[in-house]
Design an enzyme around this catalytic site. Structure first.
Site, PDB file in Angstrom:
ATOM      1  N   GLU A  65      -8.941   2.565  -5.863  1.00 49.13           N
ATOM      2  CA  GLU A  65      -9.555   1.874  -6.990  1.00 49.13           C
ATOM      3  C   GLU A  65      -9.499   2.698  -8.284  1.00 49.13           C
ATOM      4  O   GLU A  65      -9.354   2.147  -9.365  1.00 49.13           O
ATOM      5  CB  GLU A  65     -11.010   1.523  -6.684  1.00 49.13           C
ATOM      6  N   GLU A  86     -13.000  -0.521   3.109  1.00 49.99           N
ATOM      7  CA  GLU A  86     -14.459  -0.733   3.044  1.00 49.99           C
ATOM      8  C   GLU A  86     -14.906  -1.731   4.100  1.00 49.99           C
ATOM      9  O   GLU A  86     -15.964  -1.579   4.719  1.00 49.99           O
ATOM     10  CB  GLU A  86     -14.836  -1.188   1.641  1.00 49.99           C
TER      11      GLU A  86
HETATM   12  N1  T1G Z   1      -4.339  -7.564  -4.804  1.00 49.84           N
HETATM   13  C1  T1G Z   1      -3.445  -8.491  -5.187  1.00 49.84           C
HETATM   14  N2  T1G Z   1      -2.111  -8.367  -5.032  1.00 49.84           N
HETATM   15  C2  T1G Z   1      -1.675  -7.230  -4.489  1.00 49.84           C
HETATM   16  C3  T1G Z   1      -2.547  -6.205  -4.067  1.00 49.84           C
HETATM   17  C4  T1G Z   1      -3.932  -6.417  -4.245  1.00 49.84           C
HETATM   18  N3  T1G Z   1      -4.827  -5.521  -3.845  1.00 49.84           N
HETATM   19  N4  T1G Z   1      -1.780  -5.195  -3.559  1.00 49.84           N
HETATM   20  C5  T1G Z   1      -0.505  -5.586  -3.660  1.00 49.84           C
HETATM   21  N5  T1G Z   1      -0.435  -6.798  -4.210  1.00 49.84           N
HETATM   22  C6  T1G Z   1       0.775  -7.576  -4.459  1.00 49.84           C
HETATM   23  C7  T1G Z   1       1.673  -6.939  -5.499  1.00 49.84           C
HETATM   24  O1  T1G Z   1       1.257  -7.344  -6.799  1.00 49.84           O
HETATM   25  C8  T1G Z   1       3.012  -7.533  -5.109  1.00 49.84           C
HETATM   26  O2  T1G Z   1       2.986  -8.886  -5.555  1.00 49.84           O
HETATM   27  C9  T1G Z   1       2.941  -7.600  -3.587  1.00 49.84           C
HETATM   28  O3  T1G Z   1       1.534  -7.571  -3.266  1.00 49.84           O
HETATM   29  C10 T1G Z   1       3.603  -6.435  -2.899  1.00 49.84           C
HETATM   30  O4  T1G Z   1       3.046  -5.264  -3.515  1.00 49.84           O
HETATM   31  C11 T1G Z   1     -14.016  -3.858  -4.049  1.00 49.84           C
HETATM   32  C12 T1G Z   1     -12.261  -3.656  -6.002  1.00 49.84           C
HETATM   33  C13 T1G Z   1      -0.710  -2.289  -0.719  1.00 49.84           C
HETATM   34  C14 T1G Z   1       0.498  -0.080  -0.838  1.00 49.84           C
HETATM   35  O5  T1G Z   1      -5.283  -0.860  -5.319  1.00 49.84           O
HETATM   36  O6  T1G Z   1      -0.996   0.007  -3.554  1.00 49.84           O
HETATM   37  O7  T1G Z   1     -10.239  -3.237  -3.255  1.00 49.84           O
HETATM   38  O8  T1G Z   1       4.917  -8.754  -7.154  1.00 49.84           O
HETATM   39  O9  T1G Z   1       5.255  -4.316  -4.216  1.00 49.84           O
HETATM   40  O10 T1G Z   1       5.246  -1.420  -2.082  1.00 49.84           O
HETATM   41  O11 T1G Z   1     -13.543  -1.624  -3.744  1.00 49.84           O
HETATM   42  O12 T1G Z   1       0.751  -2.964  -3.151  1.00 49.84           O
HETATM   43  O13 T1G Z   1       5.262  -9.553  -4.809  1.00 49.84           O
HETATM   44  O14 T1G Z   1       3.964 -10.963  -6.450  1.00 49.84           O
HETATM   45  O15 T1G Z   1       3.163  -2.864  -4.194  1.00 49.84           O
HETATM   46  O16 T1G Z   1       4.616  -2.606   0.126  1.00 49.84           O
HETATM   47  C15 T1G Z   1      -7.582  -1.774  -4.151  1.00 49.84           C
HETATM   48  C16 T1G Z   1      -2.825  -1.893  -4.486  1.00 49.84           C
HETATM   49  C17 T1G Z   1      -7.834  -3.091  -4.784  1.00 49.84           C
HETATM   50  C18 T1G Z   1      -3.894  -1.444  -3.483  1.00 49.84           C
HETATM   51  C19 T1G Z   1       1.760  -2.228  -0.737  1.00 49.84           C
HETATM   52  N6  T1G Z   1      -6.281  -1.807  -3.529  1.00 49.84           N
HETATM   53  N7  T1G Z   1      -1.596  -2.190  -3.801  1.00 49.84           N
HETATM   54  O17 T1G Z   1       2.866  -1.625  -1.390  1.00 49.84           O
HETATM   55  O18 T1G Z   1       4.198  -3.697  -2.019  1.00 49.84           O
HETATM   56  S1  T1G Z   1      -9.341  -3.072  -5.646  1.00 49.84           S
HETATM   57  C20 T1G Z   1      -5.210  -1.344  -4.208  1.00 49.84           C
HETATM   58  C21 T1G Z   1      -0.763  -1.177  -3.420  1.00 49.84           C
HETATM   59  C22 T1G Z   1     -10.518  -3.051  -4.412  1.00 49.84           C
HETATM   60  C23 T1G Z   1     -12.911  -2.880  -3.774  1.00 49.84           C
HETATM   61  C24 T1G Z   1     -11.902  -2.783  -4.875  1.00 49.84           C
HETATM   62  C25 T1G Z   1       0.510  -1.632  -2.774  1.00 49.84           C
HETATM   63  C26 T1G Z   1       0.493  -1.550  -1.252  1.00 49.84           C
HETATM   64  P1  T1G Z   1       4.370  -9.580  -6.017  1.00 49.84           P
HETATM   65  P2  T1G Z   1       3.953  -3.949  -3.574  1.00 49.84           P
HETATM   66  P3  T1G Z   1       4.315  -2.292  -1.290  1.00 49.84           P
END
Ligand code: T1G
Length: 697
Positions: free
Chosen positions: A125, A105
């Site tokens: 999301e 975004e």
């Molecule tokens: N926020 C906080 N922590 C996150 C995070 C996030 N968005 N994404 C990953 N982490 C942390 C995860 O908990 C782990 O922490 C570490 O990063 C490595 O993650 C307004 C509201 C990006 C593809 O849904 O899909 O934007 O356990 O093991 O396999 O519209 O993480 O090490 O302490 O999964 O390399 C939307 C979610 C948010 C993406 C990387 N974004 N993340 O995969 O590592 S909502 C998501 C993933 C949003 C807006 C809305 C995957 C990854 P720890 P990992 P990975």
């Protein structure tokens, strides 16, 4: 948690830096906003470039902030994106690796976007029970087209950047840069520095030839696949607004949808599951830096259903497997089953023929232990009898090379005792797969008293490689999942004694969201499995009362689908569960013999007795240190026992209801003379949390 600012030539480079995925947390947003202001005010700067440090452009908003004031603290994501879009100088997003959610975004608010091939692009999301809440539902349809944008937003699945760059008419990416991303992006920024007007995605039109018809069709299909999840349909309506409303109205509508979804129990459950899955991979006293033992060759002892399924997991991950049996015929049967499973996937188009051949080429078989001596990991999946395990582990101890990991697939036996059959208990671990082992995601990693830390670290990393959700369990009868399901099954039996029919209990459980109620599950897995465990239990724990109904059923040879009849009747060759007159009569006679007058029992009591029995037993497991954390218990039930994902797992569900209310219900159950009053005494941990007004997760 910040954003690094540096000027290269006449371009201000702003690098998001909030490891590990550059989550757009408050500090990062604030630093990025300050950097944009600084670039605006620097006359030497002609253009801005935003990129991400490390392994991501940005993984989106920082989910850890949700539910806290930081999530909306200014500059919130909408304000940061508005700042970028309103910038008087061109802002270029240089995207690599991962660009998801709020990260995409933010990029959509930039004037230009250049991307490295292979970058994963997503608005995930919906997988958190949300919708893109910072303009994604309004800008992506404008940049990419309504249909591809809707598919991405409703599925939440990542798409490779170069695939999106080929969408006809797309304005999402201005360039796919195959060389040094930063250098080429800087050159691009210099080239557009003086171009005006600045292109803004919001000024594009989101168009569709037949919007009403398309969205009605989409509504029907999305609605059908998302019964228990409110987010997908809300995503769809937000995208429809991109077509039907002016941009600012569409943004307002999106914001309302986002705020409404954020507080739904389904979104809280999905966010809980997101972190629970990642937390489960951590072991408190085994640091991430623990060196791993190399696993290049795997051996599996036993070519039965479990052994074959286990072997497939490693073949799928490209690891060679040697399957060992005592008889050639058993080996041939095992290989034939593996081959049949793959052929079925090829037929369904889920597996390419060449991949199938590659996997089968990695499989070898043997009747001789000596031929598996150099395997790095050996997993036994032999008959669930301690004497058989003893013979196998003594053989393994004698032949396996030093440092090999010796794993047992036992589902209930004492792993410490099994380790004791060897001179290397530190190399012994439990790897409890769930049937069908090549399908079920759950893997219970059973930690013996002597299991070495590097063995644990190795198998946890290997679990990720074979795409399993690994949860560490201590040693007890049934580990985490089966020990809890035993109480669940006891309650199911008591409910029959008190007046329920198997179909009524199953219907209530399935209405709650279980993939399958306890009696259909018994008929599928085989009622004789529970029968064998109860026979053992009657010897070991004569005080632990069970309904005798399941024994009566098994004495009739009604083991379930495999015998053509169980709790239900089955037409020959069919799996549809038909309520059985015979079982109904058996239960009537059984109740009469006990002097029980059957009573009407409501769905809520059925579900709460089933689910709270899991919760109370889990509280004991947590106190005993068998399970590391409540969210681990949730992962076990979400990934191995068909617990509904939108409820987050038994512990999350209990928290949602409030532990005070759970405890109150348990006190009511304890007063039922036909139930087990002693079992329903709240576990000390549960009672303590209630007393302190706390929750499990
Ligand atoms: N926020 C906080 N922590 C996150 C995070 C996030 N968005 N994404 C990953 N982490 C942390 C995860 O908990 C782990 O922490 C570490 O990063 C490595 O993650 C307004 C509201 C990006 C593809 O849904 O899909 O934007 O356990 O093991 O396999 O519209 O993480 O090490 O302490 O999964 O390399 C939307 C979610 C948010 C993406 C990387 N974004 N993340 O995969 O590592 S909502 C998501 C993933 C949003 C807006 C809305 C995957 C990854 P720890 P990992 P990975």
């Amino acid at each position: 948690m910040t954003a690094i600012y540096e000027v290269r030539g006449s371009v201000a480079v702003i690098t998001l830096s909030n490891p590990p995925v550059n989550g757009l947390a408050y500090e990062t947003r604030k630093a990025a906003a300050a950097a944009i202001e600084q670039a605006e005010n620097d006359a030497a700067v002609k253009a801005l470039l935003i990129t991400g440090a490390g392994k991501a452009f940005s993984g989106g908003a920082d989910i850890k902030e949700f539910g806290s004031p930081l999530a909306l603290a200014e500059p919130n994501l909408l304000s940061l994106i508005a700042l970028v879009e309103a910038c008087s100088k061109p802002v270029v997003a240089a995207i690599h690796s991962v660009c998801m959610g709020g990260g995409l975004e933010l990029a959509l608010g930039c004037h230009y976007r250049v991307v490295a091939p292979g970058s994963k692009i997503a608005l995930p999301e919906v997988k958190l029970g949300l919708l893109p809440g910072a303009g994604g539902t309004q800008r992506l349809p404008r940049a990419l087209g309504v249909e591809p944008a809707l598919n991405m937003i409703v599925s939440g699945e990542p798409v490779n950047a170069e695939v999106l760059a080929q969408v006809p008419g797309q304005k999402l990416f201005d360039r796919v840069l195959t060389g040094d991303l930063l250098a080429e992006a800087l050159a691009f920024a210099e080239a557009v520095a003086d171009k005006r007007p600045l292109p803004r995605v919001r000024d594009l039109k989101a168009q569709h030839a037949k919007p009403e018809a398309f969205f009605q069709f989409a509504r029907n299909s999305v609605g059908a696949m998302s019964k228990n999840f409110p987010a997908p349909l809300r995503c769809l309506e937000a995208v429809a607004a991109a077509v039907n409303m002016r941009f600012d109205e569409g943004i307002r509508n999106e914001r309302e949808g986002f705020a409404a979804l954020m507080v739904t129990p389904e979104s809280k459950a999905l966010r809980h599951a997101f972190f629970a899955e990642r937390a489960a991979s951590k072991i408190a006293d085994v640091p991430d830096s623990t060196p791993l033992r190399p696993i290049a060759k795997v051996a599996v002892i036993g070519a039965g259903t479990m052994g074959g399924g286990i072997a497939m997991n490693f073949l799928n991950a490209g690891l060679p497997v040697t399957l060992l049996e005592t008889q050639q015929a058993a080996l041939d049967r095992g290989v034939a089953t593996i081959s049949k499973n793959y052929e079925a996937q090829v037929k369904k188009g889920k597996l390419k023929e060449d991949k199938y051949q590659q996997r089968m080429a990695l499989l070898s078989t043997t009747l001789a232990y000596a031929e598996i001596a150099d395997a790095d990991l050996v997993i036994e999946a032999v008959f669930e009898e301690m004497a058989v395990k003893e013979a196998v582990f003594k053989q393994l101890d004698a032949v396996m090379k030093p440092g090999a990991i010796l794993a047992s697939n036992t589902s209930t036996l004492d792993l410490n005792k099994i380790a004791g059959f060897t001179r290397r208990p530190q190399d012994v671990v439990g790897l409890h797969f769930f049937s069908p082992a090549n399908v079920m995601r759950l893997l219970e990693v059973v930690r013996g008293a002597a299991t070495a830390k590097d063995v644990l670290a190795t198998v946890m990393a290997l679990a990720k490689k074979i795409r399993k959700t690994a949860v560490v369990s201590g040693v007890c009868d049934g580990f985490i999942g089966n020990r809890m399901i035993e109480q669940y099954s006891r309650q199911a039996g008591f409910l029959l004694d008190e007046g329920c029919s198997p179909a009524q209990v199953d219907r209530a459980a399935e209405k709650f969201g279980f993939a399958m109620g306890p009696f259909r599950m018994g008929d599928l897995a085989g009622n004789d499995i529970g029968w064998a465990i109860r026979k053992r239990r009657y010897q070991e724990k004569p005080g632990l009362r069970y309904s005798k109904s399941a024994d009566l059923l098994c004495e009739l040879g009604r083991f379930g689908q495999k015998t053509g009849a169980g709790w239900y009747d089955y037409a020959p060759g069919k799996r549809d569960a038909i309520p059985s007159e015979l079982v109904a009569k058996m239960l009537d006679q059984h109740r009469a013999a006990l002097g029980i007058t059957p009573r009407q029992i409501g769905d809520e009591e059925i579900v709460h007795r089933l689910v709270f029995s899991l919760v109370n037993e889990a509280a004991h497991l947590l106190e005993e240190g068998i399970a590391q954390r409540a969210s681990d218990v949730d992962m076990v039930y979400l990934s191995g026992y068909g617990f509904p994902l939108w409820r987050g797992g038994p512990m999350c569900y209990a928290d949602t209801l409030g532990l005070f209310n759970v405890q109150q219900a348990m006190k009511r159950f304890a007063r039922n003379p036909l139930d087990d009053g002693e079992f329903w005494q709240p576990a000390p941990l549960l009672a303590r949390l209630v007393a302190e007004g706390k929750s499990f997760t």
